[in-house]
Design an enzyme around this catalytic site. Structure first.
Site, PDB file in Angstrom:
ATOM      1  N   CYS A   1       3.213  -1.193 -13.367  1.00 33.45           N
ATOM      2  CA  CYS A   1       3.263   0.155 -13.867  1.00 33.45           C
ATOM      3  C   CYS A   1       4.752  -0.465 -15.077  1.00 33.45           C
ATOM      4  O   CYS A   1       5.268   0.494 -15.288  1.00 33.45           O
ATOM      5  CB  CYS A   1       3.395   1.153 -13.091  1.00 33.45           C
ATOM      6  SG  CYS A   1       4.404   1.033 -11.614  1.00 33.45           S
TER       7      CYS A   1
ATOM      8  N   GLU B   1       2.482  -2.555   4.180  1.00 33.19           N
ATOM      9  CA  GLU B   1       3.374  -2.740   3.601  1.00 33.19           C
ATOM     10  C   GLU B   1       4.092  -2.834   4.225  1.00 33.19           C
ATOM     11  O   GLU B   1       4.349  -2.678   5.221  1.00 33.19           O
ATOM     12  CB  GLU B   1       3.915  -0.920   3.252  1.00 33.19           C
ATOM     13  CG  GLU B   1       4.757  -0.940   3.178  1.00 33.19           C
ATOM     14  CD  GLU B   1       5.269  -1.758   1.435  1.00 33.19           C
ATOM     15  OE1 GLU B   1       4.488  -1.272   0.443  1.00 33.19           O
ATOM     16  OE2 GLU B   1       6.393  -1.580   1.678  1.00 33.19           O
TER      17      GLU B   1
ATOM     18  N   ALA C   1       0.869  -0.986   0.032  1.00 32.92           N
ATOM     19  CA  ALA C   1       0.139   0.000  -0.231  1.00 32.92           C
ATOM     20  C   ALA C   1       0.518   0.992   0.033  1.00 32.92           C
ATOM     21  O   ALA C   1       0.226   2.333  -0.410  1.00 32.92           O
ATOM     22  CB  ALA C   1      -0.929   0.160   0.925  1.00 32.92           C
TER      23      ALA C   1
ATOM     24  N   PRO D   1       3.115   4.465  -0.361  1.00 33.99           N
ATOM     25  CA  PRO D   1       3.209   5.078  -0.118  1.00 33.99           C
ATOM     26  C   PRO D   1       1.736   5.653   0.285  1.00 33.99           C
ATOM     27  O   PRO D   1       0.856   6.395   1.025  1.00 33.99           O
ATOM     28  CB  PRO D   1       3.378   6.396  -0.354  1.00 33.99           C
ATOM     29  CG  PRO D   1       3.327   6.231  -2.060  1.00 33.99           C
ATOM     30  CD  PRO D   1       3.451   5.181  -2.109  1.00 33.99           C
ATOM     31  N   GLY D   2       0.482   5.338  -0.171  1.00 35.21           N
ATOM     32  CA  GLY D   2      -0.960   5.280   0.732  1.00 35.21           C
ATOM     33  C   GLY D   2      -1.998   5.835  -1.311  1.00 35.21           C
ATOM     34  O   GLY D   2      -3.184   6.072  -0.525  1.00 35.21           O
TER      35      GLY D   2
END
Ligand SMILES: C[S@@+](CC[C@H](N)C(=O)[O-])C[C@H]1O[C@@H](n2cnc3c(N)ncnc32)[C@H](O)[C@@H]1O
Length: 393
Positions: A169, A71, A48, A50-51
């Site tokens: 990504c 995390e 997760a 940095p959120g």
């Protein structure tokens, strides 16, 4: 738009501090739309920090249900907690755990699980020179291997009938289609779920690695045709019907009566609404949280934030916490100091300074154009900022 910390940088604007928005790539934001978490569901974000996606999931859940933001990298958990607090999230817990340990404890618990996997990052090459520098075929293969391991654990955490969203990504099909093909081959209890038509979202490329044709049903965002960076998503559904005996959101209390009395008395002076009581939990540091999950379910796991951090007991007094302020509206507190966005006092507040201010002594919610910035304490004709030291500018 400038990235520098100027008065006009979006990341340094007081509205950003007040949690009005999170800056995020549009392709990354598709995760929240595709997983589509509902208010009241049990949702797990397994990677997760940095959120970005966790805060988006939280917003879509409207602070109802249970959101676990996990995390594995301890250093990254603080920024994750800060972002959830800044956005005023009240139904989340922040864990620092391995997928293996969570799967061993929480098998079949979640309606929806997000794996925003560590990847070779090819979709972000245009902005991330480190991803370019670190790229090699071995990195791609290493990431694919790691992702298969994470997905194996993630699968165990999804309840029958639940959803699992895998995202990266990167463009590398050894990760993306390759990981999902291997997953489907080993987990007959999961199937690919169709993706909604989103602008710029196109199908998978199974032909690149000789994967089955069904892999066209995954989603790819391309930077030259889509709204943002390159991204890959696969939405998986676990076959079967949900069990009826899934736990409810916890509404118990794990706080000694003496502390509870003090908590009630103090918050009555600060809040214009009832102080939260369902789910109160006092931890070993004398910090008081509202936790959405029965403490028995997470005893022994590494937790950084066992819920919404409401207050702390220090030297026989209760101090309301910054995370409480960040989730409040002006109408919910007794005393408000509302500043216009261009008022120099906003910067004084961020510096932890004070200014002249007459009025009743006690805690005051400082807001910017109605959005919460944090607490100040009034006394002897002054309002002194209680903005947390680690956030000061
Ligand atoms: C793409 S980032 C997550 C970004 C985040 N979801 C967001 O939206 O802000 C991937 C994360 O996976 C974590 N990670 C690395 N190895 C992992 C592993 N073996 N298991 C779980 N998470 C891991 C990294 O520390 C990193 O925070």
């Amino acid at each position: 738009m400038s990235n520098k910390r100027t008065a006009f940088a979006v990341g340094a604007h007081p509205y950003h501090t007040a949690g009005v928005y999170y800056i995020q790539d549009p392709s990354a934001m598709a995760a929240g739309v595709l997983l589509d978490p509902q208010p009241g569901e049990w949702v797990l974000d397994l990677a997760a920090a940095p959120g970005g996606k966790a805060t988006h999931l939280a917003a879509r859940m409207e602070n109802q249900g249970v959101l676990i933001a996990n995390e594995v990298n301890r250093r990254r958990t603080s920024v994750l907690a800060m972002n959830l607090e800044r956005l005023g999230v009240t139904h989340a817990m922040v864990f620092n755990e391995t997928p293996e340990r969570l799967a061993a404890r929480w098998g079949g618990l979640f309606d929806a699980v997000l794996v925003d996997a560590p990847c070779s990052g090819e979709g972000t090459f245009c902005r991330d020179s480190a991803a370019v520098r670190d790229w090699s075929l071995a990195t791609v293969q290493g990431n694919a291997h790691r992702q298969r391991g994470i997905m194996e654990q993630a699968a165990a955490l999804v309840r029958p009938g639940g959803r699992l969203l895998y995202g990266t990504c990167t463009f590398a099909p050894e990760e993306d289609e390759g990981v999902i093909a291997a997953f489907l081959a080993s987990r007959a209890d999961f199937e690919l779920a169709p993706l909604p038509a989103l602008p710029g979202l196109s199908g998978g490329r199974p032909e690149w690695i000789g994967a089955p044709e069904t892999l066209r049903g995954v989603g790819r965002f391309w930077p030259h045709t889509g709204p943002g960076h390159g991204h890959f998503y696969a939405l998986l559904r676990r076959r079967g019907e949900p069990d009826d005996d899934l736990p409810e959101r916890w509404t118990g209390a794990a706080i000694p009566g003496r502390v509870l009395q003090l908590y009630r008395r103090t918050l009555r002076e600060v809040l214009a609404v009832e102080a939260p009581e369902a789910g109160l939990y006092l931890d070993g540091n004398d910090d008081i949280y509202v936790t959405p999950m029965d403490p028995k379910l997470w005893a022994g796991l590494h937790v950084l934030r066992p819920g919404w951090w409401i207050a702390s007991q220090r030297h026989g007094k209760i101090n309301p916490n910054h995370a409480l302020a960040a989730a409040l509206r002006p109408a919910e507190v007794q005393e408000v100091c509302d500043l216009a966005v261009d008022d120099p006092l906003v910067e004084q507040f961020f510096r932890g300074s004070f200014w002249e201010d007459a009025g009743p002594a006690g805690f005051v919610l400082v807001t910017v154009d109605g959005f919460p910035l944090g607490w100040a304490k009034r006394g002897e004709g002054r309002l002194r900022s209680r903005y947390p030291v680690h956030l000061r500018r």
